[in-house]
Design a protein around this motif. Structure first.
Motif: not given
Length: 498
Positions: A117-123, A103-109, A111-115, A45-49
Motif C-alpha cells: 500500500g506504500l507509494k514507494t517500491v523496493a528494488v 527504495v524509490f517512488t513507485k510507478s503505476d506499473a 500494484p499496491d499489493e506488492v508495496t 510476477d511483480g506486475r500482478k496483484s
C-alpha cells in the motif's frame, strides 16, 4: 498442491527445459522459490496483484509488509520507478548487481499489493547467476520476500524452503547453500539524503564512501517497533522475524562475563534442551548442551550460518538458546539486528550501568513518569535514575496530571522541570530508554550511541511504542501508569536490579 523441485548449480546451471518451466510458472501467476546470494526468495510476477496475494498467503505474511522487486538489468528499473536520484545512480553503478535494495517512488506499473500500500517500491538486482537467469527468462520483475513461513528464520539452503513451503508453492529451485546468509541492505533514496532502513552486507561506511563529497547516510532505522497503525517502510521493519521455535536470549557484556554467564544459565536446563550460539573460534569453550556457530571471525563469515543454526536448534529439540553478542563493525551490527529480532528483544545485560536516562520528546509526560516509577521500585539505588527530553526549548513543570496519578499510587514525585538531553549526560555506562522508536533513532543520530539505547517495550521483547496520554482524560493517564509500571517491573527483573 504438489511442489516440484528442480536444480541449479554454479558449474552446470539449469536444465533448459526446467528453467523455461520455472519462468512460465512465474509469468502465469505461480510461485517459485529461488536462490540468491543473500537468502532464498519466494518469487512471483511483480506486475500482478493476484500473484502477490498468493505470496502473502503461502508465507502467512501480513499484507502490509512490502515485497522486493528483483530485476536482472538496469533497463528493467525504468518502468517500475519514478525519479531516480543522482545518489541512487551512484549506488547502482557501484553495488548492482549485489546485496543492496533501493527504495524509490513507485510507478503505476507496480500494484499496491506488492508495496504493502506504500507509494514507494523496493528494488534489487541480485548478483546470483541463477537468480538473474530466471528473471531474464521470465522477462518480468520478480517480487520476492524470503522463502520461509512468516516469522521463521530465513532460508539459506533449499532444504529450509522445502521444510517450510513444500505443498504450498509450485516450484523450488535447489541451488544449495547461499553465500552471504542474511538479507540485503535496504536504502531509501526518496528523501533529502539516503537512509538505511535495514542493515546488511553493504555497510553505512561503504555507502558514504561511494556518495563522496562529505555525503552522509541517515542512521539505521530498522526495528520491530514501528507503530501498530503505520505501514512498515521496508520489508521486516514491523513484524517479529527470524525466530525459531526455541526461546532465544542474547547475553550482552564483556567477553569473559558473557562466557561465564552462559555457562551458568545452561546449567539450569537439561543438556538436551539447551543450546549456545557462538562462533567457530569459540565453540570449544562451552561443554553443555548443543553448541552451534554463526560462522568464523577469522574467515570473515560471521552470520553465514545464523539462520541455519537457529533452524538446527529446533530440529535438535532445543527449548532454550543463549547467544553471545557480535559487535565490532557495521557488518556485525547487521548480524545483531537479525539476532535481536530472533530473540524478540530478550537480553541478559551484564554491563554495569551507573545511570539510566528515560527519554521522550519534551520530558513532560512519559519520561518523568518512568523516572519516578523506577525510583519507587528500585530499593538499591546503586545508579542514578533521571529523565530528559529531545526537544526542550525552555524549562517547564512536568504535566500536573502525571503528578496527580503518581500521588494516587503513593509514588514519590518531586516537583521538577523539563530538561534537554545533553551529550555530557551520556557515557559508555549510561542506559538510555526511549518511549518510541522515532526517539531512539534521534538519540542514535544526534548523540552517537547505538548499543546501549533501547525503546522501553523493546527491552522486554515487545513491539510498538508506548502510548502517550497527552491531551487525554485522567483515565488515559491511569492506563499509562499501569502499562509503565508493568513494563518497568519486567525491566527490573530482566536487568537483575534489586
Amino acid at each position: 498442491m504438489q511442489t516440484r523441485v528442480i536444480r541449479w548449480s554454479k558449474s552446470e546451471g539449469y536444465d533448459i527445459m526446467e528453467l523455461r518451466e520455472a519462468a512460465r510458472i512465474i509469468r502465469y501467476g505461480g510461485l517459485v522459490a529461488f536462490p540468491t546470494e543473500t537468502v532464498y526468495g519466494l518469487g512471483c510476477d511483480g506486475r500482478k496483484s493476484e500473484a502477490a496475494a498468493k505470496v502473502y498467503e503461502a508465507k502467512g505474511r501480513p499484507s502490509d509488509n512490502p515485497l522486493i522487486l528483483h530485476i536482472a538489468d538496469r533497463e528493467m528499473l525504468d518502468g517500475l520507478v519514478g525519479e531516480i536520484p543522482e545518489v541512487a545512480e551512484k549506488l547502482i553503478e557501484t553495488f548492482w548487481p549485489g546485496p543492496m535494495t533501493l527504495v524509490f517512488t513507485k510507478s503505476d506499473a507496480v500494484p499496491d499489493e506488492v508495496t504493502g500500500g506504500l507509494k514507494t517500491v523496493a528494488v534489487r538486482m541480485p548478483a546470483h547467476a541463477g537468480a538473474a537467469e530466471l528473471i531474464r527468462e521470465a522477462g518480468v520483475p520478480i517480487a520476492a520476500p524470503s522463502a520461509n513461513l512468516s516469522g521463521k528464520p530465513s532460508p539459506t539452503d533449499a532444504k529450509h524452503v522445502i521444510e517450510d513451503l513444500d505443498g504450498r508453492i509450485d516450484m523450488i529451485i535447489d541451488g544449495g547453500e547461499v553465500g552471504i546468509g542474511y538479507e540485503s541492505t535496504i536504502i531509501d533514496v526518496t528523501g533529502l539524503r539516503p537512509a538505511i532502513l535495514r542493515p546488511g552486507f553493504i555497510t553505512k561506511e561503504m555507502i558514504e564512501e561511494v556518495i563522496g563529497n562529505g555525503g552522509e547516510v541517515d542512521a539505521v532505522i530498522d526495528s520491530s517497533d514501528s507503530a501498530a497503525n503505520e505501514a512498515p517502510r521496508a520489508p521486516g521493519m514491523k513484524y517479529k522475524h527470524y525466530s525459531p521455535d526455541a526461546d532465544v536470549t542474547v547475553v550482552r557484556g564483556e567477553e569473559a562475563q558473557v562466557e561465564e554467564k552462559i555457562k551458568e544459565l545452561t546449567r539450569q536446563f537439561p543438556a538436551e534442551e539447551v543450546g549456545v550460539l557462538t562462533t567457530d573460534e569459540r565453540k570449544y569453550i562451552y561443554d553443555r548442551g548443543y553448541v552451534l556457530s554463526i560462522g568464523s571471525e577469522r574467515e570473515h563469515t560471521l552470520g553465514q550460518t545464523l539462520y541455519a543454526s537457529l533452524r538446527e536448534f529446533d530440529h535438535l529439540g532445543v527449548k532454550k538458546v543463549y547467544a553471545e553478542t557480535f559487535f565490532g563493525n557495521d557488518k556485525e551490527d547487521a548480524l545483531m539486528n537479525r539476532l535481536m529480532k530472533a530473540a524478540g528483544g530478550q537480553v541478559v545485560d551484564l554491563r554495569n550501568y551507573d545511570k539510566v536516562i528515560f527519554v521522550c520528546k519534551e520530558n513532560l509526560n512519559l519520561s518523568p513518569m518512568c523516572e519516578w516509577i523506577l525510583k519507587s521500585i528500585i530499593t538499591n539505588k546503586s545508579f542514578e535514575i533521571c529523565s530528559r527530553g529531545l526537544v526542550v526549548l525552555f524549562e517547564e513543570p512536568i504535566n500536573a496530571k502525571i503528578i496527580s496519578v503518581l500521588g494516587k499510587h503513593c509514588v514519590p514525585c518531586e516537583e521538577q522541570v523539563s530538561k534537554q538531553l545533553k551529550q555530557s549526560d551520556i557515557d559508555e555506562h549510561t542506559l538510555i530508554i526511549t518511549m518510541s522508536f522515532t526517539e531512539k533513532v534521534k538519540v542514535i543520530e544526534d548523540y552517537g550511541v547505538s548499543d546501549h539505547v533501547f525503546t522501553l517495550r523493546e527491552l522486554v521483547g515487545l513491539e510498538d511504542d508506548v502510548n502517550d496520554p497527552y491531551g487525554g482524560e485522567e483515565q488515559a493517564y491511569e492506563e499509562t501508569y499501569s502499562e509503565l509500571k508493568d513494563l518497568l517491573f519486567e525491566v527490573k527483573k530482566r536487568m537483575g536490579w534489586v
